[in-house]
Design a protein around this motif. Structure first.
Motif, PDB file in Angstrom:
ATOM      1  N   THR A  34       0.846  -1.188   0.000  1.00 18.32           N
ATOM      2  CA  THR A  34       0.000   0.000   0.000  1.00 18.32           C
ATOM      3  C   THR A  34       0.882   1.239   0.000  1.00 18.32           C
ATOM      4  OG1 THR A  34      -1.789  -1.134   1.178  1.00 18.32           O
ATOM      5  CG2 THR A  34      -1.790   1.269   1.229  1.00 18.32           C
ATOM      6  N   LEU A  35       0.652   2.088  -0.986  1.00 16.87           N
ATOM      7  CA  LEU A  35       1.394   3.334  -1.123  1.00 16.87           C
ATOM      8  C   LEU A  35       0.460   4.498  -0.799  1.00 16.87           C
ATOM      9  CD1 LEU A  35       2.955   2.630  -4.657  1.00 16.87           C
ATOM     10  CD2 LEU A  35       3.777   1.815  -2.436  1.00 16.87           C
ATOM     11  N   VAL A  36       1.011   5.546  -0.202  1.00 15.07           N
ATOM     12  CA  VAL A  36       0.192   6.710   0.151  1.00 15.07           C
ATOM     13  C   VAL A  36       0.417   7.817  -0.867  1.00 15.07           C
ATOM     14  CG1 VAL A  36       0.212   6.137   2.596  1.00 15.07           C
ATOM     15  CG2 VAL A  36       1.944   7.701   1.677  1.00 15.07           C
ATOM     16  N   GLY A  37      -0.636   8.608  -1.084  1.00 12.00           N
ATOM     17  CA  GLY A  37      -0.527   9.698  -2.035  1.00 12.00           C
ATOM     18  C   GLY A  37      -1.657  10.683  -1.892  1.00 12.00           C
ATOM     19  N   GLU A  38      -1.722  11.606  -2.864  1.00 11.50           N
ATOM     20  CA  GLU A  38      -2.760  12.634  -2.889  1.00 11.50           C
ATOM     21  C   GLU A  38      -3.153  12.906  -4.330  1.00 11.50           C
ATOM     22  OE1 GLU A  38      -2.643  17.026  -1.128  1.00 11.50           O
ATOM     23  OE2 GLU A  38      -2.200  16.958  -3.276  1.00 11.50           O
ATOM     24  N   LEU A  39      -4.429  13.128  -4.539  1.00 11.52           N
ATOM     25  CA  LEU A  39      -4.948  13.566  -5.825  1.00 11.52           C
ATOM     26  C   LEU A  39      -5.508  14.968  -5.665  1.00 11.52           C
ATOM     27  CD1 LEU A  39      -5.803  13.047  -8.788  1.00 11.52           C
ATOM     28  CD2 LEU A  39      -7.950  12.106  -7.865  1.00 11.52           C
ATOM     29  N   ALA A  40      -5.005  15.913  -6.451  1.00 17.79           N
ATOM     30  CA  ALA A  40      -5.512  17.286  -6.461  1.00 17.79           C
ATOM     31  C   ALA A  40      -6.232  17.512  -7.784  1.00 17.79           C
ATOM     32  CB  ALA A  40      -4.372  18.277  -6.297  1.00 17.79           C
ATOM     33  N   GLU A  41      -7.517  17.901  -7.724  1.00 18.31           N
ATOM     34  CA  GLU A  41      -8.333  18.098  -8.915  1.00 18.31           C
ATOM     35  C   GLU A  41      -8.892  19.516  -8.945  1.00 18.31           C
ATOM     36  OE1 GLU A  41     -10.948  14.462  -9.802  1.00 18.31           O
ATOM     37  OE2 GLU A  41     -10.618  14.344  -7.627  1.00 18.31           O
ATOM     38  N   PRO A  42      -9.244  20.002 -10.132  1.00 17.41           N
ATOM     39  CA  PRO A  42      -9.894  21.318 -10.192  1.00 17.41           C
ATOM     40  C   PRO A  42     -11.115  21.357  -9.280  1.00 17.41           C
ATOM     41  CG  PRO A  42      -9.334  20.557 -12.395  1.00 17.41           C
ATOM     42  CD  PRO A  42      -9.068  19.404 -11.465  1.00 17.41           C
ATOM     43  N   LEU A  43     -11.327  22.500  -8.654  1.00 20.70           N
ATOM     44  CA  LEU A  43     -12.337  22.589  -7.607  1.00 20.70           C
ATOM     45  C   LEU A  43     -13.756  22.485  -8.148  1.00 20.70           C
ATOM     46  CD1 LEU A  43     -12.549  22.986  -4.544  1.00 20.70           C
ATOM     47  CD2 LEU A  43     -12.647  25.442  -4.951  1.00 20.70           C
TER      48      LEU A  43
END
Length: 249
Positions: A34-43
């Motif tokens: 399991t890898l950790v991360g973040e997804l940032a998308e247009p609001l």
């Protein structure tokens, strides 16, 4: 939100974080890590493009928050409608958390890349561009071609490619890949400078080598960050660069 270090006139500075929908994610690899991360998308709009970032060398403090990649996630969703997925390679720790596993010298990290590409597809986001930086470029050049050939990758950006772990045979496989591949090579890179880069990449002539005057391996300085982000944005969403340097949202 905008970082308080932004100027009163709305200039985007090093610590500015522009509005986006940010989601903590977990990626599960084929070898059950399991890898950790973040997804940032247009609001408030659908993404017009997607970037998956692959960070510098874990044994030299590279992680998902390495500054160019963090600034990409802080700015590109708002300025260019680009979704940015960042994650820690196996064994790597950041404020987001620690990914399981042990450092694989660029070999087993191919599983990490596969998990990230699969996650983008599962979310229905636009076909991603891969943005590797330093060690991240090695992972791309070694392992991404299978995803390109399957239509799961739209293009590749290589930042400061050292070509330490990538053989000429692996590079040659990128001839006629069918997607754009652009290498941004700093004039004063510690490991591979433009003249040598042109020689090494000659085995894959479709890879476009772009020298960046004055830059160094770590792209320190807002001038060079903007050069990188403009290049990424214009490749992923043509016509979106130059990106605004001020924000009044």
């Amino acid at each position: 939100m905008t970082d308080p270090r932004s100027s009163d006139d709305g200039e985007i500075r090093s610590g500015t974080v522009l509005p986006a929908r940010r989601t903590d994610i977990e990626l599960v690899t084929d070898d059950h890590l399991t890898l950790v991360g973040e997804l940032a998308e247009p609001l408030e709009r659908p993404a017009r493009g997607t970037v998956v970032t692959l960070h510098p060398l874990p044994t030299a403090q590279g992680f998902m928050d390495s500054h160019v990649l963090k600034k990409a996630a802080s700015r590109l969703p708002a300025l260019a409608d680009i979704a940015v997925l960042r994650f820690n390679f196996r064994s790597v720790t950041s404020p987001r958390g620690t990914s399981e596993g042990s450092f694989g010298e660029g070999v087993s990290e191919g599983f990490d890349l596969r998990a990230a590409v699969a996650d983008v597809a599962a979310r229905g986001l636009p076909t991603p561009w891969l943005v590797g930086w330093s060690f991240g470029t090695e992972v791309v050049l070694k392992h991404a071609l299978e995803h390109v050939e399957a239509g799961r990758v739209a293009g590749v950006v290589l930042l400061s490619p050292p070509l330490h772990r990538t053989t000429d045979q692996e590079l040659a496989r990128w001839s006629d890949s069918g997607v754009p591949v652009v290498a941004l090579v700093p004039e004063h890179d510690d490991f591979l400078q433009p003249d040598e880069a042109a020689r090494r990449f000659a085995v894959a002539p479709d890879i476009r080598v772009v020298p960046v005057a004055g830059a160094k391996h770590l792209w320190v300085g807002e001038r060079y960050v903007r050069i990188v982000l403009d290049a990424i944005a214009d490749l992923v969403v043509p016509g979106s660069a130059p990106l605004p340097t001020h924000w009044h949202g």
